[in-house]
Design a protein around this motif. Structure first.
Motif, short mmCIF file in Angstrom:
data_model
loop_
_atom_site.label_atom_id
_atom_site.label_comp_id
_atom_site.label_asym_id
_atom_site.label_seq_id
_atom_site.Cartn_x
_atom_site.Cartn_y
_atom_site.Cartn_z
N VAL A 33 -62.43 -2.87 36.97
CA VAL A 33 -61.52 -1.98 37.70
C VAL A 33 -60.12 -2.10 37.11
CG1 VAL A 33 -60.53 -1.53 40.00
CG2 VAL A 33 -62.89 -2.30 39.81
N PRO A 44 -64.70 5.55 47.74
CA PRO A 44 -63.42 5.27 48.37
C PRO A 44 -62.27 5.94 47.62
CG PRO A 44 -64.48 3.24 47.59
CD PRO A 44 -65.23 4.39 47.00
N LEU A 98 -73.46 -16.16 37.56
CA LEU A 98 -74.33 -15.03 37.22
C LEU A 98 -73.48 -13.91 36.61
CD1 LEU A 98 -77.11 -13.59 37.42
CD2 LEU A 98 -76.40 -12.74 39.65
N TYR A 141 -64.49 5.46 33.08
CA TYR A 141 -64.85 4.79 34.34
C TYR A 141 -65.57 5.78 35.26
CZ TYR A 141 -63.50 2.41 38.77
OH TYR A 141 -63.47 1.80 39.99
N LYS A 199 -53.62 -12.49 42.12
CA LYS A 199 -54.40 -12.19 40.91
C LYS A 199 -53.63 -11.32 39.93
CE LYS A 199 -58.11 -9.49 41.41
NZ LYS A 199 -59.40 -9.08 41.92
N GLY A 229 -65.00 -6.78 47.66
CA GLY A 229 -66.10 -7.67 48.02
C GLY A 229 -65.65 -8.73 49.03
N1 LIG Z 1 -59.37 -1.10 44.02
C1 LIG Z 1 -59.44 0.17 44.31
O1 LIG Z 1 -58.43 0.86 44.53
C2 LIG Z 1 -60.77 0.87 44.37
C3 LIG Z 1 -60.77 2.22 44.71
C4 LIG Z 1 -61.96 2.88 44.76
C5 LIG Z 1 -63.12 2.21 44.49
N2 LIG Z 1 -63.10 0.91 44.18
C6 LIG Z 1 -64.40 0.28 43.87
O2 LIG Z 1 -64.62 -0.88 44.63
C7 LIG Z 1 -65.36 -1.82 43.85
C8 LIG Z 1 -64.64 -3.16 43.83
O3 LIG Z 1 -63.31 -2.99 43.34
P1 LIG Z 1 -62.19 -4.13 43.52
O4 LIG Z 1 -60.91 -3.43 43.62
O5 LIG Z 1 -62.60 -5.11 44.55
O6 LIG Z 1 -62.24 -4.81 42.07
P2 LIG Z 1 -61.98 -6.34 41.70
O7 LIG Z 1 -61.02 -6.97 42.64
O8 LIG Z 1 -61.65 -6.35 40.25
O9 LIG Z 1 -63.40 -6.99 41.93
C9 LIG Z 1 -64.48 -6.74 41.10
C10 LIG Z 1 -65.40 -7.92 41.15
O10 LIG Z 1 -66.47 -7.68 40.22
C11 LIG Z 1 -66.72 -8.90 39.53
N3 LIG Z 1 -67.27 -8.68 38.21
C12 LIG Z 1 -66.81 -7.83 37.24
N4 LIG Z 1 -67.58 -7.96 36.15
C13 LIG Z 1 -68.54 -8.89 36.43
C14 LIG Z 1 -69.61 -9.46 35.71
N5 LIG Z 1 -69.88 -9.09 34.44
N6 LIG Z 1 -70.37 -10.39 36.33
C15 LIG Z 1 -70.11 -10.79 37.58
N7 LIG Z 1 -69.12 -10.28 38.33
C16 LIG Z 1 -68.34 -9.35 37.75
C17 LIG Z 1 -65.35 -9.54 39.40
O11 LIG Z 1 -65.49 -10.89 39.11
P3 LIG Z 1 -64.25 -11.79 38.63
O12 LIG Z 1 -63.57 -12.15 39.92
O13 LIG Z 1 -64.87 -12.94 37.93
O14 LIG Z 1 -63.43 -10.90 37.73
C18 LIG Z 1 -64.76 -9.24 40.78
O15 LIG Z 1 -65.14 -10.23 41.69
C19 LIG Z 1 -65.53 -1.21 42.47
O16 LIG Z 1 -66.77 -0.59 42.36
C20 LIG Z 1 -64.47 -0.15 42.42
O17 LIG Z 1 -64.86 0.90 41.59
C21 LIG Z 1 -61.96 0.20 44.11
#
Ligand SMILES: NC(=O)c1ccc[n+]([C@@H]2O[C@H](COP(=O)([O-])OP(=O)(O)OC[C@H]3O[C@@H](n4cnc5c(N)ncnc54)[C@H](OP(=O)(O)O)[C@@H]3O)[C@@H](O)[C@H]2O)c1
Length: 316
Positions: free
Chosen positions: A67, A164, A40, A137, A312, A17
């Motif tokens: 994640v 991704p 939220l 997941y 983090k 994000g």
């Molecule tokens: N990382 C990877 O390798 C990867 C690979 C493929 C796909 N993706 C996809 O990309 C997307 C983002 O992944 P990411 O790696 O950026 O994960 P991330 O760094 O853990 O970010 C996830 C975000 O979602 C927020 N969140 C989770 N639960 C929530 C809730 N109940 N209310 C409000 N916010 C909430 C988290 O907030 P907090 O900051 O408060 O925790 C965080 O800002 C996901 O859909 C994931 O499946 C990631």
């Protein structure tokens, strides 16, 4: 899409994000919306619905999810299934209710069957059993893909799912229990070097093949998706190239300057033997990755060094 269109990025503080936010801001998008989990909780349907009615975004990007790596998924099946279902359902349903025209759902390559033919094509979805360690997941993500597909079919709205491959980059999770393999290796090699080139113990056998995409490339793909009208629902996003976990370890060892031994802990799970995306659909649509793996890891390591005090560490 206009530069003044209202774009809500759910999960804007997460690794993906935040990269999307940086990218869109740099490109001159003027009305980006992001709210923290404290403001939220995306698991609260009433609050999410109220937020959408108030803000009325034109575009929604779902980068919010629970994640984690193999062990976190394996040990905490319920939240990996249920939190993800609830968050995405609330976002998708509220978007439909509020008349959002463009919705971008982010899933993951783990939606494809464990033994699907490689490279993974979008058509492989639901043709076989999932990898057991992250099936929870994966199931949630499959439901998200299908929800977007159903909306596209029934309401002719451009709700699209981007899948991704493994992502890495700034703001990743560097916790050694819950992180993905690449940030875990950066931290392990760095700390072992600092401790006088101690041996580094890594999970699994080192033989699985994996593909990695820099998160800034992913953000470019999302921006491309905002500016493109898609004819289908599901698109893989990756580099189309993979390497063994052993080769990745050696590359990170070189970049961090660690000179000790590497020990492979085969009591830890390997996961799927190979996970390479077929990215031809996205290439045909007009997008391809541009950040090479070595350059991407070098800049991520630099970010890690500059953010030692604040990086983090997600605890589950
Ligand atoms: N990382 C990877 O390798 C990867 C690979 C493929 C796909 N993706 C996809 O990309 C997307 C983002 O992944 P990411 O790696 O950026 O994960 P991330 O760094 O853990 O970010 C996830 C975000 O979602 C927020 N969140 C989770 N639960 C929530 C809730 N109940 N209310 C409000 N916010 C909430 C988290 O907030 P907090 O900051 O408060 O925790 C965080 O800002 C996901 O859909 C994931 O499946 C990631």
């Amino acid at each position: 899409m206009h530069k003044h269109s209202k774009i809500y990025i759910a999960g804007h503080k997460g690794m993906v994000g935040a990269a999307i936010w940086r990218n869109l801001e740099k490109k001159g998008y003027q009305q980006l919306i992001g709210v923290s989990r404290q403001e939220l909780d995306l698991k609260n349907q009433t609050e999410v619905s109220r937020f959408f009615a108030q803000e009325k975004p034109s575009v929604v990007i779902d980068a919010a999810a629970k994640v984690g790596g193999i062990l976190a998924n394996n040990n905490h099946p319920y939240p990996f299934l249920m939190d993800n279902l609830v968050i995405q359902n609330n976002l998708i349903e509220s978007s439909l209710e509020a008349g959002v025209e463009k919705f971008i759902f982010l899933g993951s390559s783990c939606i494809y069957p464990k033994m699907a033919e490689q490279p993974l094509r979008e058509e492989a979805l639901l043709t076989g059993s999932l990898e057991p360690t992250n099936q929870w997941y994966a199931l949630a993500k499959i439901a998200g893909v299908k929800a977007c597909e159903a909306i596209r079919k029934q309401y002719q709205k451009d709700y699209v799912s981007l899948m991704p491959t493994n992502l890495y980059g700034p703001f990743d999770n560097f916790d050694l229990e819950t992180s993905h393999v690449l940030p875990a290796m950066i931290r392990k090699f760095h700390e072992a070097k600092e401790a006088g080139d101690q041996p580094v113990k890594l999970w699994g056998s080192g033989t699985p093949l994996r593909e990695f995409l820099h998160v800034d490339d992913m953000a470019e793909a999302v921006c491309f998706a905002i500016e493109t009208t898609f004819s289908e629902n599901l698109y893989n996003v990756g580099t189309g190239e993979d390497l063994t976990i052993r080769a990745l370890a050696e590359l990170i060892q070189k970049i961090t300057g660690h000179r000790g031994d590497i020990i492979w802990d085969s009591s830890k799970p390997d996961g799927t033997p190979r996970k390479l995306m077929d990215v031809s659909k996205m290439t045909q649509a007009g997008w391809k990755a541009s950040i090479g793996l070595e350059d991407g890891i070098k800049s991520t390591y630099q970010w890690f060094l500059e953010n030692q005090a604040t990086f983090k560490e997600v605890k589950i």
